[in-house]
Write a protein that holds these residues in place. Structure first.
Motif, mmCIF file in Angstrom:
data_model
loop_
_atom_site.group_PDB
_atom_site.id
_atom_site.type_symbol
_atom_site.label_atom_id
_atom_site.label_comp_id
_atom_site.label_asym_id
_atom_site.label_seq_id
_atom_site.Cartn_x
_atom_site.Cartn_y
_atom_site.Cartn_z
ATOM 1 N N LYS A 21 73.359 9.632 7.689
ATOM 2 C CA LYS A 21 73.587 11.040 8.045
ATOM 3 C C LYS A 21 74.629 11.682 7.136
ATOM 4 O O LYS A 21 74.498 12.846 6.751
ATOM 5 C CB LYS A 21 74.059 11.157 9.497
ATOM 6 C CG LYS A 21 73.037 10.794 10.568
ATOM 7 C CD LYS A 21 71.964 11.829 10.739
ATOM 8 C CE LYS A 21 71.084 11.504 11.950
ATOM 9 N NZ LYS A 21 69.910 12.400 12.058
ATOM 10 N N PRO B 191 69.127 12.191 7.901
ATOM 11 C CA PRO B 191 69.418 13.576 8.287
ATOM 12 C C PRO B 191 68.146 14.353 8.619
ATOM 13 O O PRO B 191 67.119 14.195 7.950
ATOM 14 C CB PRO B 191 70.105 14.152 7.036
ATOM 15 C CG PRO B 191 70.685 12.962 6.334
ATOM 16 C CD PRO B 191 69.713 11.847 6.585
ATOM 17 N N ASP C 186 71.108 18.524 11.013
ATOM 18 C CA ASP C 186 72.320 17.698 11.083
ATOM 19 C C ASP C 186 72.599 16.991 9.766
ATOM 20 O O ASP C 186 71.828 17.074 8.800
ATOM 21 C CB ASP C 186 72.251 16.687 12.240
ATOM 22 C CG ASP C 186 71.230 15.566 12.020
ATOM 23 O OD1 ASP C 186 70.629 15.481 10.929
ATOM 24 O OD2 ASP C 186 71.037 14.760 12.945
ATOM 25 N N LYS D 8 72.087 19.750 7.219
ATOM 26 C CA LYS D 8 72.273 20.757 8.264
ATOM 27 C C LYS D 8 72.004 22.170 7.768
ATOM 28 O O LYS D 8 71.445 23.002 8.495
ATOM 29 C CB LYS D 8 73.693 20.659 8.826
ATOM 30 C CG LYS D 8 73.930 21.611 9.990
ATOM 31 C CD LYS D 8 75.289 21.391 10.623
ATOM 32 C CE LYS D 8 75.487 22.309 11.820
ATOM 33 N NZ LYS D 8 76.804 22.104 12.463
#
Length: 478
Positions: free
Chosen positions: A317, A403, A408, A412
């Motif tokens: 992420k 991701p 996010d 994002k």
């Protein structure tokens, strides 16, 4: 004989026709060629694979076999291999030992902390570990604190950095007793004092060994490029480090953060221990030293990390380099290499892939994170790995770690329009001269694809808009 001949001719024709259809489908669309040309990106600097997960021929296959630098997209390779080798439930341990008798809360000897490469040990978890130590009756250490990081070869923590920013957190090298990634996060914000705007800077986690000098001024304008006019300098001192911030911060900025690693990994662990131990009411009479666990030591307590599935999510992420590097080293340790180095970790990782039928002759692994000028993989093999992972029981864990487009992590703010949000799980990568993206994309009809695009060229950053256009075209089924 005639019937057999006709059958062979028919089968040959069908094979050639299907092959031709695949070639036609895989051709690079004219619109993509034009976009690359406009961005001054030669066709031989780009590799693209768009492959339906249903098993149909690729929609696009351009330079599929060319070995390319993937930057942080290499993290997909490392995290997938780790999930296969270790299982999503794997946990790291950090052990605490005493070397001497304990009487009424006083340890008449040394306390030893032995690390096994936990990539996610943070300050809060270290606080809880030290609380466990005190619950086992140790509150006053009359000897030294010994830090044992011997499961890694010592040279790992001293390798040269990739660029000219040695203090940036992304350049931290592996250390078997890494605490909080050995970095401090500096928070910037514009505040009012006597109706005058000022820049406030707060270090998190605040260590007393950091002296902060703030000469940053408030400037007019939007916050879009806030880093360009902000400078920092780090100077080592006898008892810590002085961090000086200068330049300007736009008044329209809300909170902004800059992560710096101003101490060595061992220093950061030592300073953090001292602060937390004192907060818990503990006392340390001796010094902090690097050492190997004495044979005479007795186990006091063990801390177990979060499971690998949570660690992989943090890695992908937020594209954490040192966590990924420690992950590859863990694969090497589990294969029996102790002390481990990155060459042995890379060897063990390749062996994991080979067991899944993923033998990639061009694959070059230096540290497994993509923070490298030497790492290489082809677009077709990245696609093959993603397809294989999709068919494995651990698929939900790997996909969920990537991701989500427009929602996010590092994606994002990328293609945040409602029609694209959540329609792709992708890992991106960027270095100077490298821009890449790879992962899973779903179209509006519910069909899923593997999409890989690797660009190696001085103008690689200009390909980001082209990547977005490709992803959006797949989502819309164009």
């Amino acid at each position: 004989m005639q019937l057999d001949l006709r059958r062979h001719l028919l089968l040959g024709c069908l094979f050639l026709c299907s092959l031709w259809a695949a070639v036609v489908q895989a051709a690079l669309p004219v619109s993509l060629q034009q976009a690359l040309s406009k961005a001054q990106l030669p066709l031989d600097s780009v590799a693209i694979v768009v492959q339906p997960l249903s098993g149909e021929p690729p929609l696009i296959s351009h330079n599929p076999a060319k070995a390319m630098n993937p930057a942080s997209v290499m993290k997909v390779v490392t995290t997938y291999a780790a999930l296969e080798a270790l299982t999503p439930a794997y946990r790291w341990k950090t052990e605490v030992y005493s070397n001497g008798p304990v009487r009424q809360g006083v340890l008449e000897g040394d306390l030893i902390i032995k690390g096994y490469g936990d990539p996610a040990l943070n300050n809060a978890e270290l606080w809880r570990l030290l609380q466990q130590v005190q619950q086992q009756g140790v509150r006053h250490i009359k000897g030294n604190l010994l830090l044992d990081a011997s499961v890694y070869v010592p040279e790992l923590s001293q390798r040269p950095i990739l660029d000219d920013e040695p203090w940036r957190a992304y350049n931290v090298n592996p250390y078997a007793l890494l605490v909080n990634g050995a970095h401090s996060s500096f928070r910037f914000g514009v505040v009012k004092q006597d109706s005058k705007p000022l820049v406030n800077i707060t270090p998190e986690f605040d260590l007393p060994q950091i002296k902060l000098v703030n000469t940053v001024q408030v400037s007019k304008g939007p916050c879009a490029d806030w880093r360009s006019n902000l400078q920092y300098a780090v100077a080592a001192t006898a008892d810590g480090a002085t961090v000086t911030f200068s330049g300007s911060l736009p008044e329209q900025c809300d909170e902004r953060y800059l992560e710096l690693s101003v101490f060595s990994q061992q220093q950061y662990a030592a300073y953090t221990f001292k602060k937390l131990w004192a907060q818990l009411g503990g006392r340390l009479d001796g010094q902090v030293q690097a050492a190997v666990l004495p044979a005479s030591a007795s186990l006091v307590t063990t801390w177990w990390s979060a499971p690998l599935d949570a660690v992989v999510r943090d890695i992908n992420k937020w594209s954490n380099n040192v966590m990924t590097r420690q992950l590859m080293l863990t694969i090497g340790m589990q294969a029996g290499y102790t002390p481990v180095d990155e060459s042995r970790g890379a060897l063990a990782l390749k062996q994991v892939l080979q067991k899944q039928g993923l033998s990639f002759a061009e694959l070059v692994l230096e540290n497994g994170s993509g923070l490298s000028r030497n790492e290489r993989i082809s677009a077709e093999h990245l696609a093959q790995l993603l397809i294989t992972a999709y068919q494995r029981p651990l698929m939900p864990v790997l996909m969920a770690s990537l991701p989500m487009l427009g929602l996010d992590g590092t994606l994002k703010n990328r293609l945040p329009d409602p029609a694209s949000q959540g329609m792709a799980y992708l890992k991106t990568g960027s270095l100077e001269g490298v821009s890449s993206v790879a992962g899973y994309v779903q179209d509006t009809q519910g069909k899923r694809y593997v999409v890989v695009m690797l660009v190696n060229h001085p103008q690689a950053a200009a390909s980001r808009a082209i990547q977005d256009g490709l992803i959006k075209a797949v989502i819309e089924g164009r």
